[in-house]
Enzyme design. Structure first.
Site, mmCIF file in Angstrom:
data_model
loop_
_atom_site.group_PDB
_atom_site.id
_atom_site.type_symbol
_atom_site.label_atom_id
_atom_site.label_comp_id
_atom_site.label_asym_id
_atom_site.label_seq_id
_atom_site.Cartn_x
_atom_site.Cartn_y
_atom_site.Cartn_z
ATOM 1 N N LYS A 13 8.167 -6.097 -1.131
ATOM 2 C CA LYS A 13 6.753 -5.969 -1.511
ATOM 3 C C LYS A 13 6.605 -4.995 -2.918
ATOM 4 O O LYS A 13 5.581 -5.331 -3.878
ATOM 5 C CB LYS A 13 6.107 -4.882 -0.476
ATOM 6 C CG LYS A 13 4.537 -4.702 -0.608
ATOM 7 C CD LYS A 13 4.249 -4.399 0.831
ATOM 8 C CE LYS A 13 5.171 -3.220 1.395
ATOM 9 N NZ LYS A 13 4.513 -1.862 0.896
ATOM 10 N N ARG A 88 -3.722 2.102 5.176
ATOM 11 C CA ARG A 88 -2.935 2.102 6.142
ATOM 12 C C ARG A 88 -3.412 2.490 7.570
ATOM 13 O O ARG A 88 -2.783 2.324 8.646
ATOM 14 C CB ARG A 88 -1.595 3.073 6.113
ATOM 15 C CG ARG A 88 -0.164 2.661 5.734
ATOM 16 C CD ARG A 88 0.798 3.903 5.498
ATOM 17 N NE ARG A 88 2.171 3.517 5.475
ATOM 18 C CZ ARG A 88 2.890 3.511 4.600
ATOM 19 N NH1 ARG A 88 2.332 3.583 3.340
ATOM 20 N NH2 ARG A 88 4.012 3.408 4.579
ATOM 21 N N ARG A 127 22.675 -5.394 2.845
ATOM 22 C CA ARG A 127 22.358 -4.289 1.844
ATOM 23 C C ARG A 127 22.736 -2.985 2.344
ATOM 24 O O ARG A 127 23.289 -2.252 1.533
ATOM 25 C CB ARG A 127 20.654 -4.398 1.311
ATOM 26 C CG ARG A 127 20.460 -3.578 0.171
ATOM 27 C CD ARG A 127 18.932 -3.712 -0.376
ATOM 28 N NE ARG A 127 18.159 -2.933 0.577
ATOM 29 C CZ ARG A 127 16.775 -3.127 0.857
ATOM 30 N NH1 ARG A 127 16.214 -3.866 -0.162
ATOM 31 N NH2 ARG A 127 16.101 -2.223 1.272
ATOM 32 N N ARG A 133 24.578 2.558 3.936
ATOM 33 C CA ARG A 133 23.490 3.411 4.690
ATOM 34 C C ARG A 133 23.492 3.333 6.204
ATOM 35 O O ARG A 133 23.224 2.133 6.688
ATOM 36 C CB ARG A 133 22.217 2.604 4.210
ATOM 37 C CG ARG A 133 21.907 3.227 2.829
ATOM 38 C CD ARG A 133 20.552 2.633 2.043
ATOM 39 N NE ARG A 133 19.303 2.827 3.020
ATOM 40 C CZ ARG A 133 18.224 2.742 2.684
ATOM 41 N NH1 ARG A 133 17.743 2.527 1.295
ATOM 42 N NH2 ARG A 133 17.172 2.770 3.349
ATOM 43 N N ARG A 144 11.196 -0.890 12.646
ATOM 44 C CA ARG A 144 10.369 -0.528 11.371
ATOM 45 C C ARG A 144 9.252 -1.983 11.202
ATOM 46 O O ARG A 144 8.414 -2.057 10.762
ATOM 47 C CB ARG A 144 10.977 -0.445 10.086
ATOM 48 C CG ARG A 144 11.417 1.078 9.702
ATOM 49 C CD ARG A 144 12.340 1.172 8.641
ATOM 50 N NE ARG A 144 12.560 0.469 7.745
ATOM 51 C CZ ARG A 144 13.338 0.040 6.657
ATOM 52 N NH1 ARG A 144 14.565 0.411 7.175
ATOM 53 N NH2 ARG A 144 13.293 -0.330 5.702
HETATM 54 P P1 AMP Z 1 5.773 4.273 1.598
HETATM 55 O O1 AMP Z 1 6.671 4.410 0.450
HETATM 56 O O2 AMP Z 1 4.684 3.294 1.338
HETATM 57 O O3 AMP Z 1 6.859 3.405 2.672
HETATM 58 O O4 AMP Z 1 5.506 5.600 2.175
HETATM 59 C C1 AMP Z 1 6.629 6.622 2.469
HETATM 60 C C2 AMP Z 1 5.845 7.646 3.301
HETATM 61 O O5 AMP Z 1 4.674 8.374 2.700
HETATM 62 C C3 AMP Z 1 5.114 7.025 4.673
HETATM 63 O O6 AMP Z 1 6.127 7.090 5.713
HETATM 64 C C4 AMP Z 1 3.799 8.267 5.040
HETATM 65 O O7 AMP Z 1 4.588 9.258 5.526
HETATM 66 C C5 AMP Z 1 3.453 8.500 3.616
HETATM 67 N N1 AMP Z 1 2.264 7.669 3.377
HETATM 68 C C6 AMP Z 1 2.292 6.719 2.131
HETATM 69 N N2 AMP Z 1 1.187 6.049 2.157
HETATM 70 C C7 AMP Z 1 0.377 6.649 2.993
HETATM 71 C C8 AMP Z 1 -0.873 6.148 3.562
HETATM 72 N N3 AMP Z 1 -1.579 5.257 3.023
HETATM 73 N N4 AMP Z 1 -1.336 7.071 4.766
HETATM 74 C C9 AMP Z 1 -0.503 7.956 5.258
HETATM 75 N N5 AMP Z 1 0.522 8.309 4.841
HETATM 76 C C10 AMP Z 1 1.339 7.491 3.814
#
Ligand code: AMP
Length: 190
Positions: A13, A88, A127, A133, A144
């Site tokens: 993505k 989200r 990976r 990791r 996930r």
């Molecule tokens: P990501 O890089 O998109 O996987 O986001 C990493 C973390 O940031 C997530 O696990 C949330 O804790 C927080 N986060 C990112 N985007 C959002 C969102 N739209 N709403 C709430 N938390 C977010």
């Protein structure tokens, strides 16, 4: 062009978001990236979200929406944007719709990358092994994936209802997938 990209972990993505944004001359905006950068810089926002992110929870809608509103008000978003990791929650979907409607805009397309999940789990495991990791074991990867489906299903249903959801096969070459996405975006004018 106001776009959203969604897809399960390992679907590529972030890579596709960057490619598509470059191709269409719009910024790719990742809320997760904004939060991480604030944590790194030790800002007030960073301090507020750090413990939530470490625990894997969601930053409250009110705070997340405010960040997105500020970012989308910047000049580079004038021709459009590609959101990655936002919205989200259904509250965020509603907020974004209202925010865009203020300027007579709307979400033009929501791209959902679909993948062969077995192959993707295997790729993530390979990976993780290369990178050493230990946290990326099969159980957490599958967890996930499952969370992705429960979280995004209600959102994709809303966008499907609005007639803006497009599903794109995310398997194959990076460039091939970018071409596929670009092809479905050619007749989008919002
Ligand atoms: P990501 O890089 O998109 O996987 O986001 C990493 C973390 O940031 C997530 O696990 C949330 O804790 C927080 N986060 C990112 N985007 C959002 C969102 N739209 N709403 C709430 N938390 C977010």
């Amino acid at each position: 062009m106001r776009l959203i990209i969604m897809g399960p972990p390992g679907a590529g993505k972030g890579t596709q978001a960057a490619h598509i944004a470059t191709r269409f001359g719009i910024p790719a905006i990742s809320t997760g990236e904004i939060f991480r950068s604030n944590i790194k810089r030790g800002t007030e926002l960073g301090k507020r979200v750090e413990s939530i992110m470490v625990a894997g929870g969601y930053v409250p809608d009110e705070l997340t929406n405010e960040i997105v509103e500020d970012r989308l008000a910047q000049a580079d978003c004038e021709p459009g944007f590609l959101l990655d990791g936002y919205p989200r929650t259904t509250g965020q979907v509603e907020f974004l719709d209202e925010l865009l409607a203020r300027d007579g805009h709307r979400v033009g397309a929501v791209i959902e990358l679909t993948v062969d999940e077995e192959a993707t789990v295997q790729r993530l495991l390979d990976r993780a092994a290369v990178q050493g990791r230990a946290d990326d074991n099969e159980e957490t990867i599958r967890e996930r994936m499952a969370i992705y489906h429960t979280e995004t299903a209600p959102l994709t249903a809303i966008y499907a209802d609005h007639g803006v959801l497009v599903r794109v096969d995310g398997m194959g070459d990076i460039d091939e997938v970018t071409d596929r996405i670009a092809a479905v975006l050619t007749d989008i004018d919002d």
